[in-house]
Design an enzyme around this catalytic site. Structure first.
Site, PDB file in Angstrom:
ATOM      1  N   TYR A 110       4.481  -5.097  39.695  1.00 25.55           N
ATOM      2  CA  TYR A 110       3.504  -5.936  40.391  1.00 25.55           C
ATOM      3  C   TYR A 110       4.165  -7.071  41.174  1.00 25.55           C
ATOM      4  O   TYR A 110       3.476  -7.849  41.817  1.00 25.55           O
ATOM      5  CB  TYR A 110       2.516  -6.552  39.394  1.00 25.55           C
ATOM      6  CG  TYR A 110       1.616  -5.536  38.775  1.00 25.55           C
ATOM      7  CD1 TYR A 110       2.125  -4.628  37.859  1.00 25.55           C
ATOM      8  CD2 TYR A 110       0.270  -5.465  39.109  1.00 25.55           C
ATOM      9  CE1 TYR A 110       1.322  -3.667  37.282  1.00 25.55           C
ATOM     10  CE2 TYR A 110      -0.547  -4.514  38.533  1.00 25.55           C
ATOM     11  CZ  TYR A 110      -0.015  -3.616  37.625  1.00 25.55           C
ATOM     12  OH  TYR A 110      -0.816  -2.671  37.062  1.00 25.55           O
ATOM     13  N   LYS A 131       8.301   1.230  27.453  1.00 26.75           N
ATOM     14  CA  LYS A 131       8.735   2.598  27.766  1.00 26.75           C
ATOM     15  C   LYS A 131      10.265   2.567  27.859  1.00 26.75           C
ATOM     16  O   LYS A 131      10.881   3.005  28.842  1.00 26.75           O
ATOM     17  CB  LYS A 131       8.060   3.010  29.097  1.00 26.75           C
ATOM     18  CG  LYS A 131       8.160   4.458  29.464  1.00 26.75           C
ATOM     19  CD  LYS A 131       7.341   5.375  28.581  1.00 26.75           C
ATOM     20  CE  LYS A 131       7.671   6.823  28.921  1.00 26.75           C
ATOM     21  NZ  LYS A 131       7.289   7.771  27.869  1.00 26.75           N
ATOM     22  N   ASP A 144       3.443   5.714  25.491  1.00 30.59           N
ATOM     23  CA  ASP A 144       2.625   6.935  25.378  1.00 30.59           C
ATOM     24  C   ASP A 144       2.126   7.114  23.941  1.00 30.59           C
ATOM     25  O   ASP A 144       0.979   7.506  23.710  1.00 30.59           O
ATOM     26  CB  ASP A 144       3.374   8.186  25.860  1.00 30.59           C
ATOM     27  CG  ASP A 144       4.850   8.160  25.563  1.00 30.59           C
ATOM     28  OD1 ASP A 144       5.486   7.126  25.827  1.00 30.59           O
ATOM     29  OD2 ASP A 144       5.366   9.154  25.040  1.00 30.59           O
ATOM     30  N   ASP A 194      -1.879  -3.206  31.845  1.00 30.94           N
ATOM     31  CA  ASP A 194      -2.987  -2.916  32.750  1.00 30.94           C
ATOM     32  C   ASP A 194      -3.724  -1.672  32.259  1.00 30.94           C
ATOM     33  O   ASP A 194      -4.945  -1.670  32.086  1.00 30.94           O
ATOM     34  CB  ASP A 194      -2.409  -2.704  34.161  1.00 30.94           C
ATOM     35  CG  ASP A 194      -3.472  -2.758  35.230  1.00 30.94           C
ATOM     36  OD1 ASP A 194      -4.657  -2.915  34.890  1.00 30.94           O
ATOM     37  OD2 ASP A 194      -3.124  -2.639  36.415  1.00 30.94           O
TER      38      ASP A 194
END
Ligand code: NAP
Length: 417
Positions: free
Chosen positions: A160, A229, A283, A307
């Site tokens: 972002y 991640k 995940d 988000d």
């Protein structure tokens, strides 16, 4: 403070922050409020009605919020010809805490994104989204009441940060050339690639995790989970995980314990009063919120993971209509509805004020006015139980009566304990 077009309301005082960073809240704090566009004025009116009633009741008339109307979005264009006037930023900087309805960012015409500008101007680096279930609201889950999480999402970095170049642009070509000729990544890079850069700093990640752990300590939560991640992006997401553990050890050694230590040294049960710091790959976390939501409490996440996760968590308890939010930095905090301006319902006194109202509840908690905050949550639960609710809730409930936004606010006031 002198403003171009605003007059400071009488009878209130400014919230201040002490040298040690503590909020000093007077009995009559001035709180700037952006009603917002579209449905904004309807839900803002309903929200103020409930908050004022709860504060009056739980302080015996000793406390009162002195609302200070300020402008952004469409209402600011007609008044200032600017979507985010300096007056509004000055007022929030002076009074420290603000409440905000939804805003239209006009499409095209070179307008900045209002929310991004607000975050940058006020350095509101943590986006905070609590997600809890209200009994009676329709949900796709069998046991939606198991969801009670607060998501701390980093608000300023990651993909972002806005460092991006279009396929075929001279900038993209330059970066591709640099990476190929000087960084040895020639095999992996196609010349027709768009390029985006994902910066995540130790400073940015640690201050977010610090805020999440402080919140967990203040509110006696059980755990803080670092969601990342890092198995794929080692030096950004993986570093977020490492910096999170480092921060917990460096600054909160007496108040926290790692999940690994709980299993190694405490037979799987955390010592009383210690907040467990754990981490999950993003995940896997999406599975956990569906399968074992009760094992999670506060989540600390980089920008993009947060988000996605915030909306996914909100969906499990019946959608975004009642999800509150806040953007919080070290100096200022802006509490806001998470939905948009729903222009087709503007000025019909129709929609659910729940998201803005519950953002107001977060604001009251932030001010330390917890009795009023808790009473509003009980009021909302009571109104839902009475089945006199706005259209969005009514259509999910058997035997409900649809009422206007203002009538729903009165129903909540009637159910304040
Ligand atoms: P939206 O305004 O959130 O509305 C989408 C749908 O969500 C509505 O049609 C309605 O669904 C439901 N909804 C939203 N608020 C509700 C409420 N308070 N009570 C009940 N239902 C509610 O999204 P959008 O139509 O995509 O965006 C409209 C404008 O809002 C755009 O200009 C966008 O830029 C802006 N926006 C601003 C913010 C912000 O300021 N934070 C956030 C998002 C979007 P049903 O029609 O099914 O009843």
């Amino acid at each position: 403070m002198t403003y171009e077009k605003l007059a400071t309301p009488a009878g209130g005082e400014a919230i201040t922050i002490s040298r040690s960073g503590k909020l000093q809240v007077p009995a009559r704090p001035i709180i700037p409020m952006i009603d917002g566009d579209g449905i904004g004025p309807d839900i803002a009116r309903a929200t103020r009605r409930v908050i004022d009633a709860a504060v009056e009741r739980y302080s015996g008339g000793q406390k009162k919020i002195v609302w200070f109307p300020v402008f952004a979005g469409e209402s600011a264009i007609s008044k200032y010809n600017d979507i985010l006037p300096k007056d509004t930023l000055d007022a929030i900087k002076t009074y420290v805490v603000a409440l905000k309805g939804p805003l239209t960012t006009p499409v095209g015409g070179g307008f900045r994104s209002l929310n991004v500008t607000l975050r940058q101007e006020l350095d509101l680096y943590a986006c905070v989204r609590p997600v809890r279930y209200f009994r009676g609201v329709g949900s796709p889950m069998k046991k939606p009441q198991l969801m009670d999480m607060v998501i701390y999402r980093e608000n300023t970095e990651d993909v972002y940060a806005g460092i991006e170049w279009e396929k075929g642009s001279p900038e993209a070509a330059k970066i591709i050339d640099f990476l190929k000729t000087q960084m040895g990544v020639s095999k992996k890079l196609r010349d027709d690639s768009g390029i985006g850069i994902k910066p995540m700093s130790e400073t940015g990640c640690k201050r977010l995790v610090r805020q999440a752990i402080k919140y967990a300590i203040r509110t006696k939560r059980r755990s803080v989970t670092l969601v990342h991640k890092g198995n794929i992006m080692k030096y950004t997401e993986g570093a977020f995980r490492q910096w999170g553990y480092d921060l917990a050890r460096e600054e909160f050694a007496d108040a926290t314990i790692t999940e690994e230590d709980v299993h190694k040294s405490h037979g799987g049960t955390a010592p009383k009063g210690r907040i467990v710091i754990k981490d999950r790959i993003a995940d896997s976390m999406f599975q956990q919120i569906l399968l074992r939501p009760d094992e999670y409490d506060v989540l600390a996440t980089p920008n993009l993971n947060g988000d996605y996760l915030s909306d996914a968590c909100a969906a499990t308890v019946g959608g975004l209509g009642m999800a509150p939010g806040a953007n919080i930095g070290d100096a200022y905090a802006v509490f806001e509805a998470t939905h948009g301006t729903a222009p087709k319902y503007a000025n019909q006194d129709k929609v659910n004020p729940g998201s803005l109202l519950l953002s107001g509840v977060m604001m009251l908690e932030y001010l330390g006015w917890t009795k009023a905050a808790k009473s509003i949550v009980r009021g909302v639960q009571g109104a839902i139980k009475s089945k006199r609710v706005t259209y969005d809730l009514a259509r999910q409930m058997k035997g409900a009566t649809e009422v206007k936004a203002s009538e729903y606010a009165e129903e909540i006031v009637r159910h304040l304990p």
